[in-house]
Design a protein around this motif. Structure first.
Motif, mmCIF file in Angstrom:
data_model
loop_
_atom_site.group_PDB
_atom_site.id
_atom_site.type_symbol
_atom_site.label_atom_id
_atom_site.label_comp_id
_atom_site.label_asym_id
_atom_site.label_seq_id
_atom_site.Cartn_x
_atom_site.Cartn_y
_atom_site.Cartn_z
ATOM 1 N N ASP A 157 -33.749 65.750 64.863
ATOM 2 C CA ASP A 157 -32.732 64.756 65.209
ATOM 3 C C ASP A 157 -32.863 64.315 66.665
ATOM 4 O O ASP A 157 -32.727 63.138 66.986
ATOM 5 N N ILE B 127 -28.255 64.824 76.208
ATOM 6 C CA ILE B 127 -27.908 65.174 74.823
ATOM 7 C C ILE B 127 -27.697 66.677 74.673
ATOM 8 O O ILE B 127 -26.684 67.122 74.135
ATOM 9 N N LYS C 221 -35.543 61.811 66.839
ATOM 10 C CA LYS C 221 -35.116 60.492 66.355
ATOM 11 C C LYS C 221 -34.228 59.789 67.373
ATOM 12 O O LYS C 221 -34.366 58.596 67.619
ATOM 13 N N MET C 222 -33.303 60.543 67.959
ATOM 14 C CA MET C 222 -32.342 59.931 68.892
ATOM 15 C C MET C 222 -33.019 59.390 70.144
ATOM 16 O O MET C 222 -32.556 58.422 70.733
ATOM 17 N N THR C 223 -34.102 60.043 70.559
ATOM 18 C CA THR C 223 -34.760 59.628 71.803
ATOM 19 C C THR C 223 -35.999 58.789 71.537
ATOM 20 O O THR C 223 -36.641 58.321 72.470
ATOM 21 N N GLU C 224 -36.343 58.614 70.273
ATOM 22 C CA GLU C 224 -37.554 57.896 69.868
ATOM 23 C C GLU C 224 -38.815 58.546 70.449
ATOM 24 O O GLU C 224 -39.779 57.865 70.784
#
Lengths: 166, 388
Positions: free
Chosen positions: A24, A13, A27-30
Motif C-alpha cells: 500500500d 505516511i 501504491k500511495m507514493t507511486e
C-alpha cells in the motif's frame, strides 16, 4: 541533511502508521516496493527513522500500575560542554523517558516513569537532585492524558456524512 | 372539476437527480462501504470551528453587507491573487454566496435571456443543466470522451456553438472525472471563446485539490478576465461543505448585476459561516496543504488498485474522484453499481447520472479513510472475479 520529496512523503505516511503494508505504501507514493525498502533502510541507517513505536492508552488497562512525572530541572552548565554532559548523566537512567533542553525559567525538562509516586519521589531525591550540576527540581505528576503524540485518546470520530451525495 | 397542477411546468419537467435513487438504495442497507460521498472526509479544522463559535459568543448574529463581510471579501481578493494570479476588487467584483451552488445559480440567472444557450460539458456535476433550465436558458451538452481523458477539445467546443450561445460552463478539476485542464488547453479553448464573444463560467471549486500540475484559473488566461465568471468556495479545499459558503468573482458589470439578484433573493450568506471562512483564509492554508497531500496519496492508491483488479482507470489530476471504466464487465453503469451494492455492499455512483458520456464508468470518491478504501477494494476485487 536534505531529503527528497519521496523520502519526505514516506516519512509523513509512516509517522502516523508505521505498520502500513509495504504494498500500500508503494501504491500511495507511486514507488516500487523495492524502492520503498531501500528508502526505509537508508532513513534507518541515517537514524532519521530512529524506532517504530506504538501509542498505548495504558489508563485503560487495569493491570497497569504506573505514574508519569514531568520534572523541571535547573542546572549549572559546564564550560566547554554546556548542558550536554548533565543531560547525558540524566538520560542514562532507565526511569527517564525523555529529556529536553528548554528555553525559559528552567533548563531541562525530564519525563520520568515509575510504578508509584514513591518510586518517582525517591528517584528525584536520591538520583536526580543529588547530581552536582543540578540546582533545583520541580516535579509535576501527570493526572490524565487527553492527547499524546498527536492522538486524542478518548475519541473515535464517526463519519457524519450521508452515504451518497453529488 | 378540472385539476390544475400547482407546480410550474419548468420544474415539473425537470428530471430528479439519479444520485437520489442511489442514496435511497444505499441508505437502507447495513454495513455499506461508501465510495459515493461527494465531500471531504475531514471535519472542518478546529481553528475554523472555534472562530465560528467565538463569533457567536461575541454576538455577530446580524446580517452582513449583501456581498459579504468586507474583510472577508478583502481576504478572498488576496487569496485569488496569491493562489491563482487573478485580481478582483473586493469593492465590486466579489460576492460571498451560499455555497458555490448559489454562485452558479445567480450567475446563470444574471446573464441569460430566455432561450439563450449554455454549453455544458459532460460528464459533470448533476446540477448544471437543471440550473441553466431554471434560469430560462437552454443547456447544450457536449459529451467528452474517455479517449481524451474527458477533456473538452477545441473542435467539440467550436461544433457546439450556435448564434444563441451565451456561455460555456466548465469545471476543472472535474466532478465526476477528476480531470484537470492544463494551461495550454485552456488557451486553445479561450481562443474560440473570444472568437465567438462568449462568456466562460469556470467552476473552480476543486482548484485547491490539484495534484500533479499547478492549477490555472480560466480568468488567468490572456484576455479572459473580462469574459470569465469564476465560481469558487470553501466546501472542498477547506473541508467546509456544511457551512454553505462560496463566492463568485466576475467583471464589474456582471458582478453588480448579480448583486441585485443576490440582495433580493438571499440578502447575504450566513454571518457565522463568513466568520469561519475568514479564519480559514487567514490561518488555514497549512491545513489545506495537508489535506491535499492526503488526497493525493489516496488517489495514487485507488487508481493503481483499480487498474490491478481490472478496472481501467485514467489518473485524474485533481478533485477526489476516480472514474474507472466498467465496460469490460458488459454491464451498464447502473447495473454495475446496483449489483455491487447488493452483492458486496459497496456504494459507487453510476457514471451516466453525470451525463451520457459517463455511461460505462462509475464515480468512486476516495475521500474516505485508507481502511475504508482497502475494504472497498477487497470487495470490488471479489466482485470483479465473480463477474469476469
Amino acid at each position: 541533511m536534505h531529503l527528497n520529496e519521496e523520502e519526505l512523503e514516506v516519512l509523513r505516511i509512516i509517522e502516523n502508521n508505521s505498520r502500513i503494508d509495504l504494498k500500500d505504501l508503494a501504491k500511495m507514493t507511486e514507488l516500487s516496493e523495492a524502492d520503498i525498502e531501500v528508502t526505509l533502510k537508508k532513513l534507518e541507517d541515517m537514524r532519521v527513522i530512529v524506532r517504530y513505536l506504538t501509542v498505548i492508552n495504558w489508563a485503560k488497562v487495569d493491570e497497569y500500575h504506573g505514574v508519569t512525572a514531568m520534572i523541571d530541572v535547573k542546572v549549572t552548565p559546564k564550560r566547554g560542554v554546556g548542558f550536554d554532559e548533565v543531560a547525558k548523566r540524566i538520560y542514562r537512567f532507565k526511569e527517564v523517558e525523555s529529556v529536553y533542553l528548554m528555553s525559559g525559567a528552567y533548563d531541562l525538562s525530564v519525563i520520568v516513569e515509575g510504578r508509584s509516586m514513591n518510586e518517582v519521589a525517591s528517584f528525584v531525591s536520591e538520583k536526580l537532585s543529588t547530581l552536582d550540576s543540578v540546582i533545583s527540581t520541580t516535579t509535576h505528576f501527570i493526572m490524565k492524558k487527553y492527547k499524546h503524540d498527536g492522538t486524542i485518546f478518548d475519541q473515535t470520530e464517526e463519519d457524519k456524512r450521508i452515504v451518497v451525495s453529488p | 372539476m378540472i385539476k390544475t397542477s400547482y407546480v410550474s411546468r419548468t420544474i415539473a419537467e425537470l428530471k430528479p437527480s439519479g444520485i437520489r435513487r442511489f442514496f435511497d438504495l444505499a441508505a437502507n442497507l447495513e454495513g455499506v462501504v461508501s465510495l459515493g460521498v461527494g465531500e471531504p472526509d475531514f471535519v472542518t479544522s478546529w481553528a475554523v470551528r472555534e472562530a465560528a463559535i467565538n463569533s457567536l459568543e461575541e454576538g455577530y448574529t446580524s446580517y452582513t453587507a449583501n456581498a459579504g463581510l468586507f474583510e472577508l471579501r478583502s481576504e478572498i481578493s488576496k487569496y485569488m491573487e496569491k493562489q491563482f494570479h487573478v485580481s478582483y476588487r473586493p469593492e465590486d467584483q466579489i460576492i460571498v454566496t451560499v455555497g458555490a451552488s448559489q454562485a452558479l445559480d445567480i450567475t446563470l440567472r444574471t446573464i441569460l435571456n430566455p432561450g439563450e444557450e449554455v454549453i455544458v460539458v459532460e460528464p459533470c456535476f448533476v446540477a448544471y443543466a437543471p440550473l441553466v433550465t431554471m434560469a430560462g436558458g437552454i443547456p447544450v451538452t457536449v459529451q467528452t470522451s474517455k479517449d481524451d481523458d474527458f477533456k473538452l477539445t477545441p473542435e467539440q467546443l467550436e461544433a457546439a456553438i450556435t448564434p444563441k450561445t451565451k456561455a460555456v460552463l466548465i469545471c476543472s478539476p472535474n466532478n465526476p472525472t477528476g480531470t484537470q485542464l492544463e494551461q495550454a488547453e485552456l488557451v486553445m479553448l479561450a481562443d474560440i471563446v473570444k472568437k465567438h464573444d462568449l462568456l466562460v463560467i469556470s467552476d473552480e471549486i476543486y482548484a485547491e485539490l490539484a495534484y500533479d500540475e499547478v492549477f490555472t484559473s480560466f480568468a488567468a488566461i490572456d484576455g479572459m478576465m473580462e469574459r470569465t465568471i469564476v465560481i469558487n468556495g470553501f466546501s472542498k479545499g477547506f473541508a467546509m461543505t456544511g457551512w454553505r459558503l462560496g463566492f463568485v468573482c466576475a467583471p464589474k458589470e456582471i458582478s453588480e448585476a448579480m448583486l441585485k439578484l443576490h440582495q433580493y433573493a438571499m440578502m447575504c450568506a450566513p454571518t457565522m459561516a463568513q466568520h469561519a471562512a475568514l479564519e480559514a483564509l487567514k490561518h488555514g492554508m497549512q491545513d489545506v496543504e495537508e489535506m491535499r497531500r492526503s488526497y493525493r496519496r489516496r488517489r495514487n492508491y485507488i487508481v493503481k488498485s483499480f487498474n490491478d483488479i481490472g478496472l481501467d482507470c485514467h489518473k485524474p489530476g485533481g478533485a477526489f474522484y476516480a472514474f474507472p471504466s466498467i465496460e469490460k464487465t458488459g454491464m451498464t453503469s447502473m447495473e454495475f453499481a446496483e449489483r455491487l451494492l447488493k452483492e458486496e455492499l459497496v456504494a459507487v455512483v453510476p457514471g451516466d447520472v453525470f451525463g451520457e458520456s459517463g455511461e460505462g464508468h462509475i464515480r468512486c470518491s476516495y475521500a474516505s479513510s485508507m481502511e475504508h478504501l482497502q475494504e472497498a477494494l477487497k470487495r470490488m476485487e471479489r466482485f470483479m472475479k465473480n463477474h469476469s
